[in-house]
Design a protein around this motif. Structure first.
Motif, PDB file in Angstrom:
ATOM      1  N   ASN A  95       0.851  -1.190   0.000  1.00  0.00           N
ATOM      2  CA  ASN A  95       0.000   0.000   0.000  1.00  0.00           C
ATOM      3  C   ASN A  95       0.880   1.232   0.000  1.00  0.00           C
ATOM      4  N   LYS A  97       0.565   5.332   0.677  1.00  0.00           N
ATOM      5  CA  LYS A  97      -0.267   6.436   1.131  1.00  0.00           C
ATOM      6  C   LYS A  97       0.160   7.702   0.410  1.00  0.00           C
ATOM      7  N   PRO A  99      -1.437  11.190   0.686  1.00  0.00           N
ATOM      8  CA  PRO A  99      -2.378  12.253   1.059  1.00  0.00           C
ATOM      9  C   PRO A  99      -2.176  13.489   0.197  1.00  0.00           C
ATOM     10  N   SER A 102      -6.152   9.277  -2.745  1.00  0.00           N
ATOM     11  CA  SER A 102      -6.496   7.972  -2.190  1.00  0.00           C
ATOM     12  C   SER A 102      -5.287   7.051  -2.218  1.00  0.00           C
ATOM     13  N   ASP A 103      -5.296   6.056  -1.332  1.00  0.00           N
ATOM     14  CA  ASP A 103      -4.198   5.092  -1.281  1.00  0.00           C
ATOM     15  C   ASP A 103      -4.121   4.300  -2.583  1.00  0.00           C
TER      16      ASP A 103
END
Length: 115
Positions: A95, A97, A99, A102-103
């Protein structure tokens, strides 16, 4: 950002595996890359994460056994898993991230640890 996870497989308890998460696309927006896992019938959980600066975070069950690292030149994050246990059996996902975007998620890679 596109993520490609690999390295899963079948291993006996006590064995090791190294997972790889190769990223492509815009890297500058990534604040952290993490490895999550989801076992059958359970919620997805964070196993380990690493920031661009190299700070790391581990789930308690992973501490001392798993190591997350990154190769910035290859845009790849690794999860070295040692002393594997049957309860580590799960589909592992990477994953990113980003910001406030969206991931990004990669396809999972299955890790099966036999007793």
């Amino acid at each position: 950002v596109q993520l490609q996870a690999s390295g899963g497989g079948l291993v006996q308890a006590g064995g090791s595996l190294r997972l790889s998460c190769a990223a492509s696309g815009s890297m500058s927006s990534i604040s952290a890359v993490g490895w999550y896992r989801q076992a059958p019938g359970k919620q997805r959980e964070l196993v380990a994460a690493i920031t661009p600066g190299g700070s790391t975070h581990y789930q308690d069950s992973a501490k001392g056994r798993f190591t997350i690292s990154r190769d910035n030149a290859k845009n790849t994050v690794y999860l070295q898993m040692n002393s594997l246990k049957p309860e580590d059996t799960a589909v592992y996902y990477c994953n990113a991230k980003r910001p406030p975007l969206s991931d990004s998620w990669g396809r999972g890679t299955l890790v099966t640890v036999s007793s």
